[in-house]
Design a protein around this motif. Structure first.
Motif, PDB file in Angstrom:
ATOM      1  N   GLU A   1      31.709  25.076  32.985  1.00  0.00           N
ATOM      2  CA  GLU A   1      32.682  24.063  32.569  1.00  0.00           C
ATOM      3  C   GLU A   1      32.309  22.707  33.154  1.00  0.00           C
ATOM      4  O   GLU A   1      32.395  21.672  32.469  1.00  0.00           O
ATOM      5  CB  GLU A   1      34.082  24.468  33.030  1.00  0.00           C
ATOM      6  CG  GLU A   1      35.172  23.484  32.644  1.00  0.00           C
ATOM      7  CD  GLU A   1      36.513  23.796  33.271  1.00  0.00           C
ATOM      8  OE1 GLU A   1      37.441  22.983  33.100  1.00  0.00           O
ATOM      9  OE2 GLU A   1      36.635  24.838  33.947  1.00  0.00           O
ATOM     10  N   LEU A   2      31.891  22.691  34.420  1.00  0.00           N
ATOM     11  CA  LEU A   2      31.472  21.445  35.061  1.00  0.00           C
ATOM     12  C   LEU A   2      30.300  20.812  34.310  1.00  0.00           C
ATOM     13  O   LEU A   2      30.301  19.613  34.031  1.00  0.00           O
ATOM     14  CB  LEU A   2      31.070  21.711  36.515  1.00  0.00           C
ATOM     15  CG  LEU A   2      30.417  20.545  37.264  1.00  0.00           C
ATOM     16  CD1 LEU A   2      31.426  19.438  37.503  1.00  0.00           C
ATOM     17  CD2 LEU A   2      29.797  21.013  38.574  1.00  0.00           C
ATOM     18  N   VAL A   3      29.306  21.624  33.973  1.00  0.00           N
ATOM     19  CA  VAL A   3      28.131  21.110  33.261  1.00  0.00           C
ATOM     20  C   VAL A   3      28.519  20.576  31.890  1.00  0.00           C
ATOM     21  O   VAL A   3      28.089  19.488  31.478  1.00  0.00           O
ATOM     22  CB  VAL A   3      27.053  22.208  33.137  1.00  0.00           C
ATOM     23  CG1 VAL A   3      25.891  21.737  32.271  1.00  0.00           C
ATOM     24  CG2 VAL A   3      26.540  22.615  34.522  1.00  0.00           C
ATOM     25  N   ASP A   4      29.339  21.318  31.177  1.00  0.00           N
ATOM     26  CA  ASP A   4      29.761  20.887  29.841  1.00  0.00           C
ATOM     27  C   ASP A   4      30.548  19.579  29.897  1.00  0.00           C
ATOM     28  O   ASP A   4      30.317  18.667  29.077  1.00  0.00           O
ATOM     29  CB  ASP A   4      30.624  21.976  29.184  1.00  0.00           C
ATOM     30  CG  ASP A   4      29.822  23.214  28.815  1.00  0.00           C
ATOM     31  OD1 ASP A   4      28.578  23.127  28.777  1.00  0.00           O
ATOM     32  OD2 ASP A   4      30.441  24.273  28.578  1.00  0.00           O
ATOM     33  N   LYS A   5      31.471  19.480  30.850  1.00  0.00           N
ATOM     34  CA  LYS A   5      32.281  18.259  30.975  1.00  0.00           C
ATOM     35  C   LYS A   5      31.403  17.064  31.356  1.00  0.00           C
ATOM     36  O   LYS A   5      31.615  15.946  30.861  1.00  0.00           O
ATOM     37  CB  LYS A   5      33.374  18.457  32.024  1.00  0.00           C
ATOM     38  CG  LYS A   5      34.433  19.484  31.668  1.00  0.00           C
ATOM     39  CD  LYS A   5      35.330  19.014  30.537  1.00  0.00           C
ATOM     40  CE  LYS A   5      36.461  19.995  30.289  1.00  0.00           C
ATOM     41  NZ  LYS A   5      37.293  19.606  29.115  1.00  0.00           N
ATOM     42  N   THR A   6      30.417  17.290  32.217  1.00  0.00           N
ATOM     43  CA  THR A   6      29.505  16.214  32.601  1.00  0.00           C
ATOM     44  C   THR A   6      28.762  15.683  31.381  1.00  0.00           C
ATOM     45  O   THR A   6      28.659  14.462  31.178  1.00  0.00           O
ATOM     46  CB  THR A   6      28.492  16.715  33.644  1.00  0.00           C
ATOM     47  OG1 THR A   6      29.186  17.188  34.803  1.00  0.00           O
ATOM     48  CG2 THR A   6      27.536  15.612  34.057  1.00  0.00           C
ATOM     49  N   CYS A   7      28.258  16.580  30.567  1.00  0.00           N
ATOM     50  CA  CYS A   7      27.538  16.169  29.356  1.00  0.00           C
ATOM     51  C   CYS A   7      28.445  15.409  28.399  1.00  0.00           C
ATOM     52  O   CYS A   7      28.037  14.390  27.803  1.00  0.00           O
ATOM     53  CB  CYS A   7      26.950  17.391  28.658  1.00  0.00           C
ATOM     54  SG  CYS A   7      25.591  18.167  29.560  1.00  0.00           S
ATOM     55  N   GLN A   8      29.675  15.866  28.241  1.00  0.00           N
ATOM     56  CA  GLN A   8      30.612  15.201  27.340  1.00  0.00           C
ATOM     57  C   GLN A   8      30.903  13.768  27.802  1.00  0.00           C
ATOM     58  O   GLN A   8      30.915  12.827  27.005  1.00  0.00           O
ATOM     59  CB  GLN A   8      31.913  15.989  27.268  1.00  0.00           C
ATOM     60  CG  GLN A   8      31.791  17.326  26.552  1.00  0.00           C
ATOM     61  CD  GLN A   8      33.053  18.173  26.671  1.00  0.00           C
ATOM     62  OE1 GLN A   8      34.137  17.642  26.938  1.00  0.00           O
ATOM     63  NE2 GLN A   8      32.914  19.475  26.506  1.00  0.00           N
ATOM     64  N   LEU A   9      31.133  13.615  29.102  1.00  0.00           N
ATOM     65  CA  LEU A   9      31.460  12.295  29.637  1.00  0.00           C
ATOM     66  C   LEU A   9      30.264  11.346  29.536  1.00  0.00           C
ATOM     67  O   LEU A   9      30.423  10.163  29.204  1.00  0.00           O
ATOM     68  CB  LEU A   9      31.911  12.426  31.089  1.00  0.00           C
ATOM     69  CG  LEU A   9      33.258  13.135  31.301  1.00  0.00           C
ATOM     70  CD1 LEU A   9      33.482  13.432  32.775  1.00  0.00           C
ATOM     71  CD2 LEU A   9      34.403  12.291  30.741  1.00  0.00           C
ATOM     72  N   LEU A  10      29.080  11.857  29.828  1.00  0.00           N
ATOM     73  CA  LEU A  10      27.890  11.024  29.724  1.00  0.00           C
ATOM     74  C   LEU A  10      27.624  10.632  28.273  1.00  0.00           C
ATOM     75  O   LEU A  10      27.285   9.468  27.980  1.00  0.00           O
ATOM     76  CB  LEU A  10      26.681  11.765  30.289  1.00  0.00           C
ATOM     77  CG  LEU A  10      26.596  11.859  31.816  1.00  0.00           C
ATOM     78  CD1 LEU A  10      25.488  12.812  32.228  1.00  0.00           C
ATOM     79  CD2 LEU A  10      26.364  10.476  32.433  1.00  0.00           C
ATOM     80  N   LYS A  11      27.762  11.577  27.377  1.00  0.00           N
ATOM     81  CA  LYS A  11      27.492  11.290  25.962  1.00  0.00           C
ATOM     82  C   LYS A  11      28.451  10.234  25.430  1.00  0.00           C
ATOM     83  O   LYS A  11      28.086   9.397  24.593  1.00  0.00           O
ATOM     84  CB  LYS A  11      27.598  12.571  25.140  1.00  0.00           C
ATOM     85  CG  LYS A  11      27.034  12.431  23.733  1.00  0.00           C
ATOM     86  CD  LYS A  11      26.848  13.793  23.079  1.00  0.00           C
ATOM     87  CE  LYS A  11      26.104  13.660  21.757  1.00  0.00           C
ATOM     88  NZ  LYS A  11      25.823  14.980  21.147  1.00  0.00           N
TER      89      LYS A  11
END
Length: 310
Positions: free
Chosen positions: A220-230
């Protein structure tokens, strides 16, 4: 033995010689534990860092960063011989049981008070097993029980352009947003890369974001990081790299050092990442993998991470 929660301790002990710690975090990686404590004093806490390393052979390494203690610990038991001034405080035992970490502290005088009462009032502590109340000439001994967590380090690079943006600020803002989502945002490390890289936007740095993560929330942490960066990146080259645990493989460290001193390429990053078991994610492109991976290799060596090689 008396078992007390942080609220119990705050109710029972209101003495003026008790200074509660702010927060305690424990992260597990195989047979080792990383203990992070936020001390009520800043430079004064250097005494504790020095004493623990000196007194207990369970302490692999210890350091202070502001008001924060960071201890790398072996799981097991130590036979300590407490002696005023010389070996006044240390860790007797480190154990991991299911979803909990138990660390037994012992100390003389004020260090004994800190063993239970001061630490036990901190955020992140589930309970304290109080064996002996310290203070004065007495030994204080207590087990501080905290949730078992995992360390996850996320390298970030290539989020800006030559015209606008800044990777270090965007990465920090992502970390803050993730903290608001309930993730424990521990650190932000800037890693200087090869300054003569013709593809750089300006200063040529990558960022490592450090988190303590509850079991089951890593993906979940990795997915949220990618979403915020994108959502906020200005680049079509943004990528992240993910290191699980706090140990840096030797090959990853070497890659990071090489990336500070010479040109490296996507193929180099992907080869090393595969060999050391680091996950790479292309958020908007592949080029960011190079710096993101390098940031992981030096996240735990701040002086080397910022160094410029000409």
């Amino acid at each position: 033995m008396e078992i007390l929660t942080p609220d119990d301790l705050k109710t029972k002990f209101k003495d003026p010689w008790i200074a509660p710690y702010k927060k305690v975090i424990t992260m597990v990686d195989d047979d080792q534990v990383e203990l992070v404590e936020y001390h009520p004093c800043v430079a004064g806490s250097e005494w504790m860092v020095y004493q623990y390393k000196r007194t207990s052979n369970l302490v692999i390494d210890s350091k202070r960063d502001g008001d924060r203690h960071i201890y790398h610990l072996n799981i097991g038991k130590a036979n300590m011989n407490l002696k005023p001034s010389f070996s006044a405080a240390g860790i007797e035992e480190v154990s991991v049981e299911e979803d909990e970490v138990k660390i037994v502290h012992a100390g003389l005088a004020g260090a004994g008070v800190g063993a239970a009462m001061c630490r036990g009032m901190a955020q992140g502590v589930k309970r304290v097993e109080l064996y002996d109340i310290g203070g004065g000439s007495k030994v204080g001994r207590a087990a501080v029980v905290t949730p078992k967590m995992q360390k996850v380090v996320i390298g970030v690079d290539d989020t800006d352009t030559k015209q606008e943006g800044a990777t270090w600020t965007l990465a920090n803002n992502v970390g803050m947003e993730l903290a608001n989502m309930g993730f424990e945002y521990i650190d932000h490390v800037t890693c200087q890369l090869y300054p003569h890289n013709p593809n750089k936007t300006q200063n040529c740095v990558a960022i490592a974001l450090v988190f303590a993560v509850e079991p089951g929330r890593r993906d979940e942490l990795v997915d949220k990081t990618c979403q915020l960066l994108k959502k906020d990146t200005l680049s079509e080259k943004t990528a992240i790299a993910v290191l699980d645990g706090f140990k840096v493989p030797a090959k990853l460290r070497t890659y990071a050092e090489d990336t500070k001193k010479s040109m490296m390429y996507v193929e180099d990053a992907e080869k090393v990442a595969k060999e050391v078991g680091v996950q790479l994610v292309q958020v908007t492109g592949a080029a960011g993998e190079i710096g993101a991976l390098a940031a992981l290799g030096l996240y735990n060596d701040l002086k080397e991470a910022v160094k410029v090689y000409y």
